[in-house]
Design an enzyme around this catalytic site. Structure first.
Site, short mmCIF file in Angstrom:
data_model
loop_
_atom_site.label_atom_id
_atom_site.label_comp_id
_atom_site.label_asym_id
_atom_site.label_seq_id
_atom_site.Cartn_x
_atom_site.Cartn_y
_atom_site.Cartn_z
N ALA A 62 -9.33 -43.50 8.49
CA ALA A 62 -8.39 -44.02 7.57
C ALA A 62 -8.88 -44.05 6.08
CB ALA A 62 -8.46 -45.52 8.24
N THR A 103 -4.02 -52.48 11.74
CA THR A 103 -4.53 -53.55 10.39
C THR A 103 -4.10 -54.88 10.13
OG1 THR A 103 -4.78 -54.17 8.47
CG2 THR A 103 -3.49 -52.39 8.28
N TYR A 127 -2.52 -50.35 0.20
CA TYR A 127 -3.29 -49.65 1.95
C TYR A 127 -2.47 -50.21 3.26
CZ TYR A 127 -6.17 -50.44 5.48
OH TYR A 127 -7.30 -51.18 6.85
N TRP A 152 -10.74 -57.85 9.57
CA TRP A 152 -12.30 -57.85 8.90
C TRP A 152 -13.11 -56.79 9.82
CZ3 TRP A 152 -12.22 -63.57 7.75
CH2 TRP A 152 -10.60 -63.99 6.88
N1 LIG Z 1 -13.04 -52.59 7.56
C1 LIG Z 1 -12.01 -53.33 7.86
O1 LIG Z 1 -12.20 -54.37 7.57
C2 LIG Z 1 -10.05 -52.96 8.52
C3 LIG Z 1 -9.33 -53.92 8.77
C4 LIG Z 1 -8.24 -53.59 9.71
C5 LIG Z 1 -8.18 -52.12 10.43
N2 LIG Z 1 -9.35 -51.73 9.99
C6 LIG Z 1 -9.25 -50.37 10.49
O2 LIG Z 1 -9.31 -49.77 10.98
C7 LIG Z 1 -9.86 -48.24 11.09
C8 LIG Z 1 -11.46 -48.11 10.70
O3 LIG Z 1 -11.85 -48.77 9.88
P1 LIG Z 1 -13.53 -48.58 9.45
O4 LIG Z 1 -13.60 -49.84 8.67
O5 LIG Z 1 -14.43 -47.58 10.57
O6 LIG Z 1 -13.23 -47.34 8.08
P2 LIG Z 1 -15.02 -47.11 7.50
O7 LIG Z 1 -15.64 -47.56 7.87
O8 LIG Z 1 -14.12 -47.37 5.85
O9 LIG Z 1 -14.62 -45.19 7.44
C9 LIG Z 1 -13.28 -44.64 7.67
C10 LIG Z 1 -13.68 -42.90 7.99
O10 LIG Z 1 -12.66 -42.57 7.19
C11 LIG Z 1 -12.96 -41.16 6.97
N3 LIG Z 1 -11.93 -40.40 6.95
C12 LIG Z 1 -11.98 -41.31 4.53
N4 LIG Z 1 -10.61 -40.14 4.69
C13 LIG Z 1 -10.81 -39.17 4.85
C14 LIG Z 1 -10.13 -38.11 5.04
N5 LIG Z 1 -9.53 -37.44 3.83
N6 LIG Z 1 -10.60 -37.25 6.07
C15 LIG Z 1 -11.41 -37.27 6.91
N7 LIG Z 1 -11.79 -38.83 7.23
C16 LIG Z 1 -11.57 -39.60 6.42
C17 LIG Z 1 -14.54 -41.19 6.30
O11 LIG Z 1 -14.69 -40.43 6.34
P3 LIG Z 1 -16.04 -39.90 5.31
O12 LIG Z 1 -17.25 -41.42 5.49
O13 LIG Z 1 -16.74 -38.49 6.20
O14 LIG Z 1 -15.78 -39.97 3.94
C18 LIG Z 1 -14.83 -42.61 7.40
O15 LIG Z 1 -15.82 -42.16 8.28
C19 LIG Z 1 -9.33 -47.82 9.81
O16 LIG Z 1 -7.92 -47.53 10.44
C20 LIG Z 1 -9.79 -49.33 9.42
O17 LIG Z 1 -7.63 -48.71 8.89
C21 LIG Z 1 -10.33 -51.63 9.27
#
Ligand SMILES: NC(=O)c1ccc[n+]([C@@H]2O[C@H](COP(=O)([O-])OP(=O)(O)OC[C@H]3O[C@@H](n4cnc5c(N)ncnc54)[C@H](OP(=O)(O)O)[C@@H]3O)[C@@H](O)[C@H]2O)c1
Length: 299
Positions: A62, A103, A127, A152
């Site tokens: 994402a 989210t 977002y 989170w």
């Molecule tokens: N982080 C939070 O607090 C949170 C909260 C609620 C929900 N979520 C949801 O949970 C899920 C996982 O989140 P996370 O924290 O693991 O996210 P993250 O650590 O930011 O990782 C996101 C991943 O998405 C990849 N990505 C971004 N742009 C891309 C593109 N154009 N093409 C292919 N890959 C792409 C990134 O790849 P690169 O590193 O190679 O760029 C990264 O590996 C997401 O759906 C997020 O919306 C997260």
């Protein structure tokens, strides 16, 4: 059961990294990072899915930089809204199951009751709006899908509140931390393991009579709730700090004293009952998850 092919996106992200390991007991995992498949390139996404021909697509990738999304709405939309729609269409065509993550930011944050899956959505920021559009594109496609809304997210690697706090607590004598946003910090490893447990049940006798009723949205967070300030206090209490320096003073502040480009919901509580009732799963309390995460990262 024949060995399943699992296409995993975002394999170097927080959740994706953990999924790589937890999904491996379920089948052959094709773990793709953004270099291997750019989700902003619709043709490349379709091509890759057809090439791998997976039984399951798991999409934790994402555009997650919440504040930056305010000034890059098109880029956020391409990854968070358009790409899940394309993955869903391809999943429909080949009969694959799509597992997607969303989210707490799809909600407005009003009130103090934990949000249920069917409560009305009203995101406060770009977002959240793009993530909601992604959910809707998946639902409209008619593919078999599971959408896990979480909140989170943190872990021992990547960019997250835990790692930022651990660094700042060593660098600064005082930190001002928002105390009026309430939610559940969620360890990415628990999310990945719960996802694998759900998937292992999908083909198990427990659910194989009427799997059609399973598809939809589920809330999936660690149990309990706290504020960002409470989360910071817990990190400080558990973290192995240098005993020669005084602990940083953690000053609670309201969101209004910490303006950011993207507005955040005050009430990020997500009700996890549906996950428990359907799959018999409840993630551990956020405090025990935090302790385990810190223990694992200090090893
Ligand atoms: N982080 C939070 O607090 C949170 C909260 C609620 C929900 N979520 C949801 O949970 C899920 C996982 O989140 P996370 O924290 O693991 O996210 P993250 O650590 O930011 O990782 C996101 C991943 O998405 C990849 N990505 C971004 N742009 C891309 C593109 N154009 N093409 C292919 N890959 C792409 C990134 O790849 P690169 O590193 O190679 O760029 C990264 O590996 C997401 O759906 C997020 O919306 C997260």
């Amino acid at each position: 059961m024949s060995r399943q092919r699992i296409l995993l996106t975002g394999a170097s992200g927080q959740v994706g990294w953990e999924l790589r390991r937890s999904l491996s007991c379920l089948g052959e995992v094709f773990a793709l990072d953004s270099g291997a498949m750019n989700l902003a390139d619709a043709d490349a996404v379709s091509r890759k899915v057809r090439e791998i021909a997976p039984h399951i697509i798991v999409n934790p990738a994402a555009y997650t930089t919440v504040d930056k999304a305010e000034s890059e709405p098109e880029r956020a939309h391409a990854v968070n809204a358009s790409a899940p729609g394309i993955l869903a269409e391809e999943a429909c065509t080949i009969g694959a199951l799509l597992v997607h993550y969303s989210t707490d930011y799809v909600f407005s944050g009003s009130g103090a009751t934990p949000w249920r899956e069917d409560d009305g959505c009203d995101p406060l920021n770009v977002y959240g709006a793009t993530k909601l559009a992604g959910e809707r594109a998946i639902q409209a496609s008619g593919c078999r899908h599971l959408i896990f809304r979480t909140s989170w997210v943190y872990g021992a690697r990547g960019s997250n509140f835990l790692l930022t706090m651990r660094r700042l607590m060593r660098e600064r004598p005082e930190l001002k931390i928002v105390a009026d946003q309430v939610g559940a910090p969620t360890w990415c490893r628990d999310l990945a393991e719960a996802t694998a447990q759900v998937l292992s049940q999908i083909n198990s006798p427990r659910h194989d009579t009427d799997q059609g009723t399973l598809w939809g949205v589920y809330h999936m967070t660690n149990a309990g709730e706290t504020s960002w300030h409470g989360f910071a206090q817990a990190i400080q209490a558990l973290d192995e700090l240098d005993e020669t320096s005084a602990p940083a003073h953690l000053l609670p502040i309201p969101s209004t004293d910490y303006p950011t480009p993207a507005k955040r919901p005050l009430n990020s509580r997500l009700n996890n009952d549906k996950l428990e009732q359907t799959f018999g799963l409840r993630l551990q309390d956020w405090r025990s998850a935090l302790a385990l995460c810190l223990e694992a990262s200090n090893r």
